[in-house]
Design a protein around this motif. Structure first.
Motif, mmCIF file in Angstrom:
data_model
loop_
_atom_site.group_PDB
_atom_site.id
_atom_site.type_symbol
_atom_site.label_atom_id
_atom_site.label_comp_id
_atom_site.label_asym_id
_atom_site.label_seq_id
_atom_site.Cartn_x
_atom_site.Cartn_y
_atom_site.Cartn_z
ATOM 1 N N ALA A 25 0.837 -1.209 0.000
ATOM 2 C CA ALA A 25 0.000 0.000 0.000
ATOM 3 C C ALA A 25 0.867 1.252 0.000
ATOM 4 C CB ALA A 25 -0.937 -0.009 1.205
ATOM 5 N N HIS A 26 1.912 1.258 0.815
ATOM 6 C CA HIS A 26 2.806 2.412 0.865
ATOM 7 C C HIS A 26 3.479 2.646 -0.483
ATOM 8 C CE1 HIS A 26 6.628 4.526 1.615
ATOM 9 N NE2 HIS A 26 5.837 5.292 2.341
ATOM 10 N N LYS A 27 3.977 1.582 -1.076
ATOM 11 C CA LYS A 27 4.660 1.713 -2.372
ATOM 12 C C LYS A 27 3.710 2.276 -3.431
ATOM 13 C CE LYS A 27 7.416 -0.858 -5.691
ATOM 14 N NZ LYS A 27 8.024 -2.147 -6.030
ATOM 15 N N ALA A 28 2.495 1.727 -3.501
ATOM 16 C CA ALA A 28 1.531 2.201 -4.492
ATOM 17 C C ALA A 28 1.121 3.648 -4.224
ATOM 18 C CB ALA A 28 0.305 1.289 -4.504
ATOM 19 N N TRP A 29 0.836 3.965 -2.964
ATOM 20 C CA TRP A 29 0.438 5.328 -2.611
ATOM 21 C C TRP A 29 1.551 6.316 -2.941
ATOM 22 C CZ3 TRP A 29 2.831 8.315 1.163
ATOM 23 C CH2 TRP A 29 2.275 9.585 1.329
ATOM 24 N N SER A 30 2.796 5.948 -2.657
ATOM 25 C CA SER A 30 3.914 6.864 -2.923
ATOM 26 C C SER A 30 4.096 7.133 -4.418
ATOM 27 C CB SER A 30 5.217 6.334 -2.310
ATOM 28 O OG SER A 30 5.647 5.173 -2.982
#
Length: 143
Positions: A25-30
């Motif tokens: 989720a963090h990777k996609a959001w970033s």
């Protein structure tokens, strides 16, 4: 057509599964994507919501529970994804998400625990039989 990635963790730990969901989720959001984390139930959604608050000490991931604010960039829930979300669906439920095909990508996170692994195999067959592009990733874990 939705691209589906299966992340196969070398662990039986449900905690590592949720931790990996936070990482994805963090990777996609970033990268500017909206993310829906499809949980098995509201309890799991609330656990994931708590994990996202402290996941990275150096970064904040704007997120919420679907029942509180479905318009946030990252949303945890156990039902129909918010209408504004169509980039990435992270499926943590034991069944196929009803509206997965409206997402550009979907991630299935699988651990070495039969109650998680066996339904994931069925979903893999389901997607393959319908011609969805599938990728598998072996993820070595320390846990």
């Amino acid at each position: 057509m939705t691209r589906i990635d299966f992340y196969l963790l070398t662990s039986a730990s449900p905690d590592l599964r949720l931790d990996y969901a936070c990482r994805l989720a963090h990777k996609a959001w970033s990268k500017g994507h909206r993310v829906y984390l499809n949980c098995a139930d509201e309890g799991q959604a609330e656990t994931l919501d708590s994990l996202l608050w402290g996941f990275r000490a150096d970064a904040f991931i704007p997120h919420s529970l679907a029942k509180e604010d479905a318009g946030e960039a990252v949303v945890c829930g156990s039902g129909e994804p918010p209408a504004e979300h169509h980039d990435l669906l992270i499926n943590l439920a034991d069944s196929t998400a009803d509206s997965f095909s409206r997402f550009t990508r979907m991630a299935e996170i699988v651990i070495e625990h039969d109650p998680v692994r066996l339904p994931a195999r069925e979903r893999f067959r389901f997607y393959r039989e319908r011609g969805y592009p599938l990728q598998t990733h072996q993820i070595r874990t320390a846990g």
